[in-house]
Motif scaffolding. Structure first.
Motif, PDB file in Angstrom:
ATOM      1  N   THR A   1      -7.076 -16.937   5.996  1.00 35.33           N
ATOM      2  CA  THR A   1      -7.801 -16.727   4.746  1.00 35.33           C
ATOM      3  C   THR A   1      -8.890 -15.675   4.941  1.00 35.33           C
ATOM      4  OG1 THR A   1      -9.043 -18.660   5.410  1.00 35.33           O
ATOM      5  CG2 THR A   1      -7.378 -19.001   3.734  1.00 35.33           C
TER       6      THR A   1
ATOM      7  N   GLU B   1      -2.909 -11.346  -0.273  1.00 39.35           N
ATOM      8  CA  GLU B   1      -2.763 -12.790  -0.052  1.00 39.35           C
ATOM      9  C   GLU B   1      -1.312 -13.242  -0.123  1.00 39.35           C
ATOM     10  OE1 GLU B   1      -4.827 -11.556  -2.396  1.00 39.35           O
ATOM     11  OE2 GLU B   1      -6.632 -12.773  -2.603  1.00 39.35           O
ATOM     12  N   LYS B   2      -0.546 -12.572  -0.992  1.00 37.98           N
ATOM     13  CA  LYS B   2       0.859 -12.966  -1.177  1.00 37.98           C
ATOM     14  C   LYS B   2       1.611 -13.028   0.161  1.00 37.98           C
ATOM     15  CE  LYS B   2       3.107 -10.413  -4.163  1.00 37.98           C
ATOM     16  NZ  LYS B   2       2.423  -9.340  -4.647  1.00 37.98           N
TER      17      LYS B   2
ATOM     18  N   HIS C   1      -5.910  -7.506  -1.674  1.00 43.53           N
ATOM     19  CA  HIS C   1      -4.880  -8.174  -2.483  1.00 43.53           C
ATOM     20  C   HIS C   1      -3.577  -8.378  -1.722  1.00 43.53           C
ATOM     21  CE1 HIS C   1      -7.601  -7.694  -5.778  1.00 43.53           C
ATOM     22  NE2 HIS C   1      -7.703  -6.414  -5.481  1.00 43.53           N
TER      23      HIS C   1
ATOM     24  N   LEU D   1       0.334 -20.505   4.406  1.00 42.90           N
ATOM     25  CA  LEU D   1      -0.701 -21.427   3.916  1.00 42.90           C
ATOM     26  C   LEU D   1      -0.052 -22.658   3.301  1.00 42.90           C
ATOM     27  CD1 LEU D   1      -3.272 -18.983   2.285  1.00 42.90           C
ATOM     28  CD2 LEU D   1      -3.528 -20.291   4.385  1.00 42.90           C
ATOM     29  N   TYR D   2       1.048 -22.419   2.583  1.00 42.17           N
ATOM     30  CA  TYR D   2       1.754 -23.540   1.960  1.00 42.17           C
ATOM     31  C   TYR D   2       2.231 -24.518   3.042  1.00 42.17           C
ATOM     32  CZ  TYR D   2       5.383 -26.245  -0.280  1.00 42.17           C
ATOM     33  OH  TYR D   2       6.155 -27.296  -0.710  1.00 42.17           O
TER      34      TYR D   2
ATOM     35  N   SER E   1      -0.455 -26.520   4.567  1.00 43.00           N
ATOM     36  CA  SER E   1      -1.019 -27.560   3.709  1.00 43.00           C
ATOM     37  C   SER E   1      -0.096 -28.784   3.646  1.00 43.00           C
ATOM     38  CB  SER E   1      -1.243 -27.024   2.296  1.00 43.00           C
ATOM     39  OG  SER E   1       0.003 -26.858   1.655  1.00 43.00           O
TER      40      SER E   1
ATOM     41  N   GLU F   1       0.892 -16.353   1.757  1.00 41.59           N
ATOM     42  CA  GLU F   1       0.976 -17.547   0.907  1.00 41.59           C
ATOM     43  C   GLU F   1       1.885 -18.624   1.509  1.00 41.59           C
ATOM     44  OE1 GLU F   1       2.500 -16.789  -3.099  1.00 41.59           O
ATOM     45  OE2 GLU F   1       0.408 -16.231  -3.531  1.00 41.59           O
ATOM     46  N   GLU F   2       3.038 -18.178   2.027  1.00 46.35           N
ATOM     47  CA  GLU F   2       4.016 -19.155   2.500  1.00 46.35           C
ATOM     48  C   GLU F   2       3.524 -19.908   3.734  1.00 46.35           C
ATOM     49  OE1 GLU F   2       8.192 -18.018   2.559  1.00 46.35           O
ATOM     50  OE2 GLU F   2       7.568 -16.191   1.533  1.00 46.35           O
TER      51      GLU F   2
END
Ligand code: G1P
Length: 300
Positions: free
Chosen positions: A79, A89-90, A87, A96-97, A100, A93-94
């Motif tokens: 992060t 982050e995309k 920009h 981070l998913y 989580s 994203e996976e």
């Protein structure tokens, strides 16, 4: 229908302590599990498979150079402020998913004493409950439920015993795998699972009891740990998982689950390249250009 609590599986053991010598020099300073298949490391594909099956805890059996695998899933690194500013982050994203969705626990295997020994190292974390195992050499690309999810479904349907994922391979390739005895009947294949009598580890192809091999997907009843605990050294002086599976099979059922999906042996150079091509052909950003380039190459 609610599952009996004794059949509920929440943990998956993933051994990652191996040195990756087949990929030297690439693996001299980088664990083979972090080699990318297109943009995501092999271990990302493997943990994605576990998350898709609803597993909650990943137990990594590691060795000293492998701590960076845990870092890969640490959102703290992901992060970062510069990514947000540009920009991008995309791109992460996976990861981070996945982070989580699971807890990662790790335990060391200090000496390379075999796959059975690696699984036994996870005992303090998985003792007393059934657990899944995924070996990271083979990536299974499935359009339906993930490979380990298919095994978990058979584990629930059958109500008793352990389950191994099975794929059909060329007879010549049986020398590289644990092989299942017996081969399934047409009825068994239709049903998707069948009861086993035995396993043979890396047989001579002429003597292999079937062409159905183990690509490293298992759901074990807790008793496998007792067998591993009592196991002596097997082939190559190592504690072999297959030997303990044979022992357990003498007192509890074992089921094979015919896995639906495409398998890539990313522990092998050719399989690794094929996996990259297959996944890149599916990605929107690379699909067209790669197809055109490949057909030009093949026409040469
Ligand atoms: C191990 C197992 C073998 C299994 C294979 C799958 O062998 O012992 O039964 O078929 O993983 O990748 P290894 O490849 O570690 O020699």
């Amino acid at each position: 229908m609610a599952l009996p609590s004794s059949r509920k599986v929440t943990k998956v053991v993933i051994p990652v302590a191996g040195m990756g010598t087949r990929f030297l020099p690439a693996t001299k300073a980088l664990p083979k599990e972090l080699l990318p298949v297109v943009s995501k490391p092999i271990i990302h594909h493997i943990i994605e498979e576990a998350v898709k099956a609803g597993l909650e805890t990943v137990v990594l059996v590691t060795s000293r150079p492998k701590v960076v695998i845990e870092d890969y899933f640490d959102p703290g690194d992901l992060t970062s402020y510069r990514l947000a500013e540009s920009h991008k982050e995309k791109l992460i994203e996976e990861v981070l998913y996945l982070s989580s969705k699971i807890d990662i626990v790790s335990i060391r295997q200090y000496k390379p004493m075999g796959l059975g020994h690696a699984i036994l190292r996870a005992k303090p974390i998985v003792e007393g409950q059934p657990f899944a195992v995924i070996l990271g050499d083979d990536i299974m690309k499935c359009s339906g439920p993930s490979a380990i999810h298919q095994c978990l479904n058979v584990f629930q349907e059958r109500g008793e015993g352990s389950v191994v994922g099975a794929v059909q391979v060329e007879r010549e390739a049986t020398r590289l795998y644990g092989v299942i005895d017996p081969a399934p009947s047409i009825e068994d294949i239709k049903k998707g699972s069948w009861r086993l009598k035995d396993f043979v580890e890396k047989p001579d192809p002429a003597e292999a009891p079937s062409e159905w091999a183990l690509p490293g997907r298992y759901v074990f009843e807790p008793e496998i740990l007792e067998e591993l605990q009592n196991a002596g050294p097997g082939k190559n002086g190592e504690i072999q998982l297959t030997d303990s599976m044979q022992k357990l099979q003498a007192r509890k059922p074992f089921w094979a689950c015919a896995l639906e999906g495409e398998r890539f042996d990313t522990g092998d150079r050719l399989g690794y390249i094929m996996a990259n091509v297959a996944y890149a052909l599916e990605e929107e950003s690379t699909h067209h250009a790669l197809r055109t380039w490949l057909s030009r190459q093949l026409a040469r």
